[in-house]
Design a protein around this motif. Structure first.
Motif, PDB file in Angstrom:
ATOM      1  N   ASN A   1       9.379  19.247 -28.959  1.00 26.70           N
ATOM      2  CA  ASN A   1       8.632  20.489 -28.748  1.00 26.70           C
ATOM      3  C   ASN A   1       7.219  20.366 -29.323  1.00 26.70           C
ATOM      4  O   ASN A   1       6.235  20.724 -28.672  1.00 26.70           O
TER       5      ASN A   1
ATOM      6  N   LEU B   1       9.724  17.775 -22.463  1.00 24.95           N
ATOM      7  CA  LEU B   1      10.501  19.010 -22.550  1.00 24.95           C
ATOM      8  C   LEU B   1      11.740  18.987 -21.658  1.00 24.95           C
ATOM      9  O   LEU B   1      12.749  19.632 -21.976  1.00 24.95           O
TER      10      LEU B   1
ATOM     11  N   ILE C   1      12.317  25.827 -26.409  1.00 26.23           N
ATOM     12  CA  ILE C   1      11.937  24.801 -25.428  1.00 26.23           C
ATOM     13  C   ILE C   1      11.529  25.463 -24.113  1.00 26.23           C
ATOM     14  O   ILE C   1      10.548  25.063 -23.476  1.00 26.23           O
TER      15      ILE C   1
ATOM     16  N   SER D   1       8.100  26.746 -24.366  1.00 28.10           N
ATOM     17  CA  SER D   1       7.123  25.652 -24.277  1.00 28.10           C
ATOM     18  C   SER D   1       7.001  25.143 -22.840  1.00 28.10           C
ATOM     19  O   SER D   1       5.901  24.797 -22.393  1.00 28.10           O
TER      20      SER D   1
END
Length: 190
Positions: free
Chosen positions: A13, A32, A50, A53
């Motif tokens: 991350n 990712l 995640i 992100s």
């Protein structure tokens, strides 16, 4: 390769955020993708982070539709995992600003500030209030901008955050200048 999955997911991350900030969002999304697989197997909390992100990096990769869909999913995953939503809101607000959806960004930024206040994260709440002030000023609401910048400035000073205090001082001068123009005293304050 031998680190525990949660460490790998967190490192991935962080790496993805660095890649995105360095202008390599596709590389971020590649990292990712594997992290999401591990997070699904390991932790709903890490999956929420995640996914957030992925939303942020997708936007910077130019996939706006996927980004907005992923932000929506990330918000639900954060709530389901019992995670605070403040940072999620700020990332989403950044994207909304880039899309020139300032009213929506201000609403989300206010939600972030409220979330940080509710969790006692005073520095992050002040940072969100500063963002609210900047957005309110862009939208022409000088009264709201003044209120938000004053709250942020007082908190940054209380915490002795000199860099943030300087940024909030600039914002306060901009709020004043929106009403009266740049005055010599305000320029000296800067």
């Amino acid at each position: 390769p031998v680190c525990p999955p949660d460490v790998w997911i967190k490192a991935a991350n962080n790496l993805s955020l660095a890649y995105t900030e360095l202008g390599r969002p596709r590389a971020a999304l590649d990292v990712l993708e594997r992290a999401a697989v591990l997070a699904r197997e390991h932790s709903p909390r890490l999956l929420a982070i995640i996914t957030n992100s992925q939303a942020y990096s997708s936007f910077h990769a130019g996939d706006v539709v996927a980004s907005l869909r992923l932000f929506d999913l990330a918000g639900r995953l954060h709530a389901d995992a019992g995670l605070p939503l403040g940072e999620h809101y700020l990332d989403y607000a950044d994207v909304l600003v880039d899309l020139r959806l300032l009213d929506e960004a201000l609403t989300i930024s206010r939600s972030a500030a409220d979330e940080f206040d509710a969790h006692g994260a005073r520095l992050m709440a002040a940072q969100a209030r500063l963002r609210c002030a900047q957005l309110a000023l862009q939208l022409g609401d000088r009264a709201a901008a003044r209120t938000d910048v004053d709250v942020a400035l007082a908190e940054f000073r209380r915490q002795r955050r000199t860099t943030w205090t300087a940024q909030a001082t600039v914002a306060a001068v901009e709020v004043d200048a929106a009403s009266t123009g740049h005055q010599p005293g305000e320029v000296r304050r800067l």
